[in-house]
Design an enzyme around this catalytic site. Structure first.
Site, PDB file in Angstrom:
ATOM      1  N   GLY A 172     -31.195 -21.232  -1.416  1.00 36.05           N
ATOM      2  CA  GLY A 172     -30.475 -22.491  -1.238  1.00 36.05           C
ATOM      3  C   GLY A 172     -29.164 -22.472  -1.981  1.00 36.05           C
ATOM      4  O   GLY A 172     -28.900 -21.540  -2.750  1.00 36.05           O
ATOM      5  N   PRO A 173     -28.346 -23.507  -1.786  1.00 33.63           N
ATOM      6  CA  PRO A 173     -27.019 -23.531  -2.407  1.00 33.63           C
ATOM      7  C   PRO A 173     -27.093 -23.516  -3.936  1.00 33.63           C
ATOM      8  O   PRO A 173     -28.142 -23.820  -4.517  1.00 33.63           O
ATOM      9  CB  PRO A 173     -26.422 -24.851  -1.928  1.00 33.63           C
TER      10      PRO A 173
ATOM     11  N   GLU B 267      -0.999 -42.099   1.556  1.00 32.39           N
ATOM     12  CA  GLU B 267      -2.387 -42.510   1.260  1.00 32.39           C
ATOM     13  C   GLU B 267      -2.723 -43.819   1.976  1.00 32.39           C
ATOM     14  O   GLU B 267      -3.855 -44.004   2.433  1.00 32.39           O
ATOM     15  CB  GLU B 267      -2.617 -42.643  -0.251  1.00 32.39           C
TER      16      GLU B 267
ATOM     17  N   GLY C 148     -26.761 -24.442  -7.805  1.00 29.65           N
ATOM     18  CA  GLY C 148     -26.914 -25.671  -8.604  1.00 29.65           C
ATOM     19  C   GLY C 148     -27.951 -26.643  -8.087  1.00 29.65           C
ATOM     20  O   GLY C 148     -27.965 -27.808  -8.472  1.00 29.65           O
TER      21      GLY C 148
END
Ligand code: ATP
Length: 489
Positions: free
Chosen positions: A103-104, A331, A106
Site C-alpha cells: 500500500g501507499p 485565485e 505512511g
C-alpha cells in the site's frame, strides 16, 4: 567528507606521478585491492554485529492503529496460525511463513508489523530492503543468512517461541530477477531469501514469520508470491473518512483540544491524507498552539496545520502590488468558478505565498469518491482553467502563474482519454501517438475554455469584488466567501 578529501588527494598524486612519467599501474592495483578488502571487511563486520537490523521492543497494539479495519482483520486471522500453532498442527495446516503488506507510504504498514509481534508475543526484527543491496557479490546473501541467524538468537535470548522479521522496501530486495543493472548480486540476495523461507520449519526451533512491506507489489518477483512463501497478502490503503477520524482521535489523545475542535470536519477536508500525514497535522497544530502561547489546540490551529501539511510552510515572499492584484484576480477566478459549478465547495482562498504557490484555493472534497463522472472531471478542468482566464478577461493577458493549473488540467484530460470519454472512444491510451493524442486533448481543452470564459465574463463584477476583498483580507474562508457572494448577487 574526510574520505572524499583523501580520495581527491590520492587521485591528484597519481595524476602528478603519471605526468612525471612514472608507471602508476601497480599502485592503482594495490590501492583497489586494499579498498575492496577494507570495505568487504566492514560489511562482514556489520553483518556480524547485526548493525542495520533494528530490534524494537514492540509496544504497538492493533488498537493504536486507526482505520485499516479490513487489513487488521485479515492480518489477525493470519496471525492466529502462529498463536494457535498447536491447533493448526493437529489439523495438518501448513505453517504460515510470509505476509506481504502492500500500500501507499505512511499508511501504517510498519505499525501493523509491530502490532503483529505484540499480538503473537514474538521477538521483532526490522530491516530495510535497501540494506541488502551491495555491489560486492555474496554480501547481500550473507546478510540474509545472518538476519535469520540473528532472529533465532534473539528468540532464544528473549525466551519467546517466535520471531517476526519485518522487511521494509521489499521491492528493492525482491524486484523481478534480472531487472536490476547489477542483477547478479540482487538475484543472489533474493535467492537466499527464498532459500531461507523455504527452510523455515515449525517443528524444530522457533517459528519465524517474515513480514514484508512494499509500495510497489507489481515490481516483485512472482517467485516471492508463490504459495508457501508470502502467501498472505494484505492491502493497506489510504484511510477513508471514518479511518481518518479514528487516526486523528489516536493522535490527539495526548493533546488538549479546545471545545471548538471538530475532528470530523478535519477528516472531511483531508481526503487523500495517509496516517503519517494526519499524525503530522496533529503535531503541527500543537506547535501552532505553542507559538500562540495557548494552552489548548483550537480548530484554527488544526486548519492551519492541514494547510501546512498540504501546501507547505507560509513564506515571507512579498510580491509587488501589481503581482498581488494579478494573484488575487487569478485565485478569485478559481474560487468563483468552483462555487458556480459546485456550490459550497470552497474551503479557503488565499493570496498568501505557501510552498510553491503564490496563492491557492482549497476545495472540500465531495466525500470520499472513488469514481468520477465525465461532468465532474470537466468541472475540475474548468476550475483549473478559470485562474488564467480571469487574468485574461480582467488584465488582458495570462501569466506564468497558471503553469501548475495546466498540468492539473492535462492530467484530468488524460483521465478522460483513458476512461473512453473523448472522441477517440474506448482505446488503449498507451498505444496512441502524440499526433493522435494532441488534437483530441486540444479540442477538449478548447471547448472547456470556451465554457469557462463564458462564466467568467458573466460574473466579472463579482470576480472583481472578491479580488478586492482578497487584497484587503489576504485570506477568506469558504463561509465568508459564500456570504459575500450571496450579498453580491
Ligand atoms: P512506509 O511505506 O513509508 O514505510 P508505512 O506504511 O510503514 O510507511 P508507518 O511507518 O507504519 O507507515 O507509519 C508512519 C507513522 O504514521 C506512524 O508512526 C504513525 O504515527 C502514523 N500512522 C500511519 N498510519 C497510521 C494509522 N493507521 N493509525 C495511526 N497512526 C498511523
Amino acid at each position: 567528507m574526510k574520505r572524499d578529501v583523501l580520495i581527491g588527494l590520492g587521485v591528484g598524486i597519481l595524476a602528478f606521478l603519471l605526468v612525471m612519467g612514472y608507471n602508476i599501474f601497480p599502485i592503482v592495483l594495490l590501492g583497489l585491492g586494499g579498498y575492496f578488502l577494507w570495505t568487504f571487511g566492514i560489511s562482514r563486520q556489520v553483518i556480524k554485529n547485526g548493525q542495520g537490523v533494528a530490534i524494537t521492543s514492540t509496544m504497538v497494539n492493533f488498537e493504536d492503529i486507526g482505520g485499516q479495519t479490513i487489513a487488521k482483520k485479515e492480518l489477525q486471522e493470519a496471525l492466529d496460525f502462529l498463536r494457535y500453532s498447536e491447533r493448526m498442527k493437529a489439523l495438518g495446516i501448513r505453517p504460515l511463513k510470509g505476509i506481504l503488506l502492500s500500500g501507499p507510504t505512511g499508511t501504517g504498514k510498519t505499525l501493523l508489523a509491530k502490532a503483529a509481534a505484540k499480538y503473537t508475543d514474538s521477538s521483532f526484527l526490522a530491516v530495510s530492503g535497501s540494506e541488502f543491496v551491495e555491489m560486492y557479490a555474496g554480501v547481500g546473501a550473507e546478510r540474509v543468512r545472518s538476519l535469520f541467524r540473528r532472529a533465532r538468537e534473539i528468540v532464544k535470548k528473549e525466551k519467546k517461541s517466535s520471531a517476526i522479521i519485518f522487511i521494509d522496501e521489499m521491492d528493492i530486495l525482491g524486484a523481478k530477477r534480472g531487472s536490476n543493472v547489477s542483477h547478479h548480486e540482487y538475484d543472489q540476495t533474493l535467492n537466499q531469501l527464498l532459500i531461507e523461507m523455504d527452510g523455515l520449519k515449525t517443528d524444530q526451533g522457533p517459528h519465524i514469520l517474515v513480514m514484508a512491506a512494499t509500495n510497489r507489489p507489481e515490481a516483485l518477483d512472482p517467485a516471492i508470491l508463490r504459495p508457501g512463501r508470502f502467501d498472505r497478502q494484505v492491502k493497506v490503503d489510504l484511510p477513508d473518512k471514518e479511518g481518518r477520524i479514528a487516526i486523528l482521535k489516536i493522535h490527539t489523545k495526548n493533546k488538549p483540544l479546545a471545545h471548538d475542535v471538530d475532528l470530523e470536519a478535519i477528516a472531511h477536508e483531508t481526503f487523500g491524507f495517509s496516517g503519517a500525514h494526519l499524525e503530522s497535522v496533529t503535531n503541527e497544530a500543537a506547535i501552532f498552539a505553542l507559538r500562540d502561547q495557548a494552552t489548548e489546540i483550537t480548530g484554527r490551529h488544526l486548519h492551519e496545520a492541514v494547510e501546512k501539511v498540504m501546501l507547505g510552510e507560509k513564506l515571507d515572499r512579498k510580491p509587488t502590488a501589481e503581482e498581488l492584484r494579478r494573484i488575487a484576480i487569478h485565485e478569485s477566478g478559481h474560487a468563483m468558478l468552483a462555487e458556480t459549478v459546485r456550490p459550497n465547495s470552497v474551503s479557503q482562498v488565499s493570496i498568501r505565498s505557501r510552498g510553491n504557490a503564490l496563492g491557492y484555493v482549497r476545495h472540500y472534497p465531495k466525500d470520499d469518491l472513488y469514481l468520477y463522472t465525465q461532468a465532474m472531471l470537466e468541472e475540475q478542468i474548468m476550475v483549473a482553467l478559470a485562474g488564467a482566464l480571469a487574468e485574461e478577461e480582467v488584465l488582458g493577458t495570462r501569466s506564468t502563474g497558471a503553469a501548475g493549473d495546466y498540468e492539473q488540467a492535462l492530467d484530468l484530460v488524460e483521465k478522460m482519454l483513458s476512461a473512453g470519454m473523448s472522441s477517440l472512444g474506448v482505446t488503449d491510451v498507451s498505444l496512441l501517438s502524440a499526433e493522435q493524442r494532441q488534437p483530441v486533448t486540444k479540442d477538449i481543452l478548447a471547448q472547456l475554455e470556451k465554457r469557462t470564459m463564458f462564466i467568467v465574463q458573466q460574473n466579472k463584477n463579482i470576480l472583481l469584488r472578491i479580488s478586492d476583498l482578497l487584497q484587503e483580507e489576504e485570506s477568506l474562508n469558504g463561509d465568508t466567501l459564500r456570504r459575500y457572494l450571496q450579498n453580491a448577487a
